[in-house]
Write a protein that holds these residues in place. Structure first.
Motif, PDB file in Angstrom:
ATOM      1  N   SER A  20       0.821  -1.214   0.000  1.00 31.30           N
ATOM      2  CA  SER A  20       0.000   0.000   0.000  1.00 31.30           C
ATOM      3  C   SER A  20       0.851   1.258   0.000  1.00 31.30           C
ATOM      4  N   ILE A  53      -6.535  -0.335   2.496  1.00 35.84           N
ATOM      5  CA  ILE A  53      -7.842  -0.922   2.175  1.00 35.84           C
ATOM      6  C   ILE A  53      -8.026  -1.021   0.668  1.00 35.84           C
ATOM      7  N   GLY A 112      -5.949  -3.846  -0.638  1.00 29.95           N
ATOM      8  CA  GLY A 112      -6.574  -5.117  -0.288  1.00 29.95           C
ATOM      9  C   GLY A 112      -7.757  -5.425  -1.184  1.00 29.95           C
ATOM     10  N   ALA A 113      -8.593  -4.435  -1.401  1.00 30.22           N
ATOM     11  CA  ALA A 113      -9.758  -4.629  -2.256  1.00 30.22           C
ATOM     12  C   ALA A 113      -9.339  -4.958  -3.684  1.00 30.22           C
ATOM     13  N   GLY A 131      -8.015  -8.543  -3.853  1.00 32.59           N
ATOM     14  CA  GLY A 131      -9.132  -9.477  -3.726  1.00 32.59           C
ATOM     15  C   GLY A 131      -9.962  -9.542  -5.000  1.00 32.59           C
ATOM     16  N   TRP A 132     -10.235  -8.395  -5.563  1.00 32.21           N
ATOM     17  CA  TRP A 132     -11.029  -8.338  -6.785  1.00 32.21           C
ATOM     18  C   TRP A 132     -10.307  -9.041  -7.930  1.00 32.21           C
ATOM     19  N   MET A 142     -12.445 -11.117  -2.371  1.00 29.45           N
ATOM     20  CA  MET A 142     -12.614  -9.699  -2.050  1.00 29.45           C
ATOM     21  C   MET A 142     -12.905  -9.508  -0.562  1.00 29.45           C
ATOM     22  N   ILE A 143     -13.762 -10.343  -0.020  1.00 29.42           N
ATOM     23  CA  ILE A 143     -14.101 -10.222   1.410  1.00 29.42           C
ATOM     24  C   ILE A 143     -12.858 -10.438   2.255  1.00 29.42           C
ATOM     25  N   LEU A 188     -10.243  -7.649   1.720  1.00 30.17           N
ATOM     26  CA  LEU A 188     -10.681  -6.375   2.311  1.00 30.17           C
ATOM     27  C   LEU A 188     -10.402  -6.374   3.810  1.00 30.17           C
ATOM     28  N   GLY A 229      -6.808  -6.040   4.288  1.00 29.16           N
ATOM     29  CA  GLY A 229      -6.439  -4.654   3.986  1.00 29.16           C
ATOM     30  C   GLY A 229      -6.774  -3.726   5.137  1.00 29.16           C
ATOM     31  N   PHE A 230      -7.904  -3.973   5.761  1.00 32.22           N
ATOM     32  CA  PHE A 230      -8.288  -3.172   6.925  1.00 32.22           C
ATOM     33  C   PHE A 230      -7.271  -3.334   8.047  1.00 32.22           C
TER      34      PHE A 230
END
Lengths: 257, 128
Positions: free
Chosen positions: A175, B71, B74-75, B78-79, B92-93, B96, B99-100
């Protein structure tokens, strides 16, 4: 920027439009052109080079005012790098100094009315962030070998949790270029749009006669205040970009947590 | 002023020549460099906190963007995995959530880093 001049078009996004100045044809369906963005990048680099060459040409042992400006910028970046990456980090000084000066000058040049702000386009900030990111990865592996992967494995974690922690650490590492580039880009974009919108209020309000003229005093005062704030942001974002670069480089040099 | 002048007047005949003058010179140079060092240290101590102090504004923006970026990454991962492996919506779940967690980690870590820089400005986080 450009308070008074936009009476005809009060489109706050218009200032970020990229126009071709010279087109060199196409390569693989992609147009190759010298745009206004490229022009301002050249101007920024030329200004930095001129600033540093002219101010240090005297080589006084006791610096003149201009020379001490160049020396202050050197010491500012050098101290920042030493504090966050240690003396070993000084081998990256040319890199960090170039990045800092480029971002700073691009931000400040963008504050001149009618000028284009290079750093308000995400592709440019993202390119710089990826350069930092790849430098960290390549130098980290070159220097530490697979020991660089220790960056993702904190000490003292029970074995059951390790896969989860490593996944989180990797995500956090990935990130970095996003947050580094989005922060600079979003700050410059939002700041310039806000300025333009408030300046636009002055023009729209003054179309309503005397009462409008009086009302326009408020957005005008705000525009002045925002201009000052934008100068602060221009410096601050260059500083933040540079210091985060230093911290990431520190991870490449000392990969253990 | 008058004291200084009298001291100056007394020193030259005593320290005009010989090893005594060298020792005196060395002693005085030593004390000068010591006081210069002390002044420099004082100066740095005074300058260092101010440099990090005015950045409170950037601190907020920095923490917010660190959090959001993790986030987003992460999304995106996942996608992408879901697209490739056809495991919609589980990748994705899962990513995410990861990522959080990474975002919280980012915020905690950079806040901690800023705190260490602020409290000990001259040493820096050389080992952490």
């Amino acid at each position: 920027m450009a308070e008074a001049a936009q009476a005809d078009s009060v489109d706050p996004i218009h200032q970020f439009a990229i126009n071709d100045i010279v087109t060199f044809g196409e390569i693989g369906g992609v147009k190759i052109a010298f745009t206004n963005s490229a022009l301002f990048m050249v101007i920024v680099v030329a200004l930095i080079a001129a600033f540093l060459l002219l101010t240090t040409s005297g080589r006084g042992l006791v610096p003149s005012r201009l020379q001490s400006m160049a020396e202050i910028s050197y010491e500012f970046v050098a101290n920042m790098l030493r504090e966050s990456a240690g003396t070993e980090g000084m081998r990256f000084f040319p890199f960090v100094f170039s990045l800092f000066m480029f971002v700073l000058f691009a931000n400040l040049i963008g504050m001149v009315p009618y000028f284009f702000t290079v750093t308000s386009h995400i592709i440019i900030t993202f390119a710089m962030a990826m350069t930092v990111f790849l430098t960290v990865i390549i130098y980290g592996f070159w220097r530490n070998g697979l020991g660089f992967l220790k960056l993702f494995v904190p000490q003292g974690v029970p074995g059951v949790l390790l896969p989860l922690i490593v996944a989180i650490e990797v995500l956090s590492f990935l990130s970095r270029p996003i947050s580094l580039s989005v922060r600079l880009f979003a700050n410059m974009l939002a700041g310039h749009i806000t300025l333009k919108v408030f300046a636009g209020f002055v023009i729209s309000l003054s179309a309503f006669g005397a009462a409008g003229f009086l009302g326009a005093v408020i957005p005008l005062a705000l525009t002045v205040a925002l201009t000052a704030l934008e100068f602060l942001v221009a410096f601050l974002q260059a500083y933040v970009f540079a210091i985060l670069t230093c911290m990431y480089l520190n991870d490449a040099i000392h990969p253990s947590h | 002023m008058e004291n200084d002048r009298r001291a100056d007047g007394r020193v030259p005949p005593a320290a005009g020549s010989g090893p005594k003058a060298d020792a005196d010179l060395a002693r005085r140079l030593d004390s000068l460099s010591r006081s210069l060092d002390a002044e420099q240290r004082e100066h740095e101590a005074a300058a260092a906190p101010r440099r990090t102090d005015t950045r409170g504004f950037s601190l907020g923006i920095r923490l917010a963007s660190e959090f959001v970026a993790a986030i987003v990454v992460g999304a995106a991962i996942g996608w992408g995995l879901d697209k490739l492996a056809g495991t919609t919506p589980w990748g994705m779940i899962g990513f995410l959530l990861l990522g959080f967690a990474a975002g919280v980690l980012n915020v905690m870590r950079s806040a901690e880093k800023m705190a260490t820089i602020e409290t000990k400005p001259d040493t820096g986080p050389d080992e952490d």
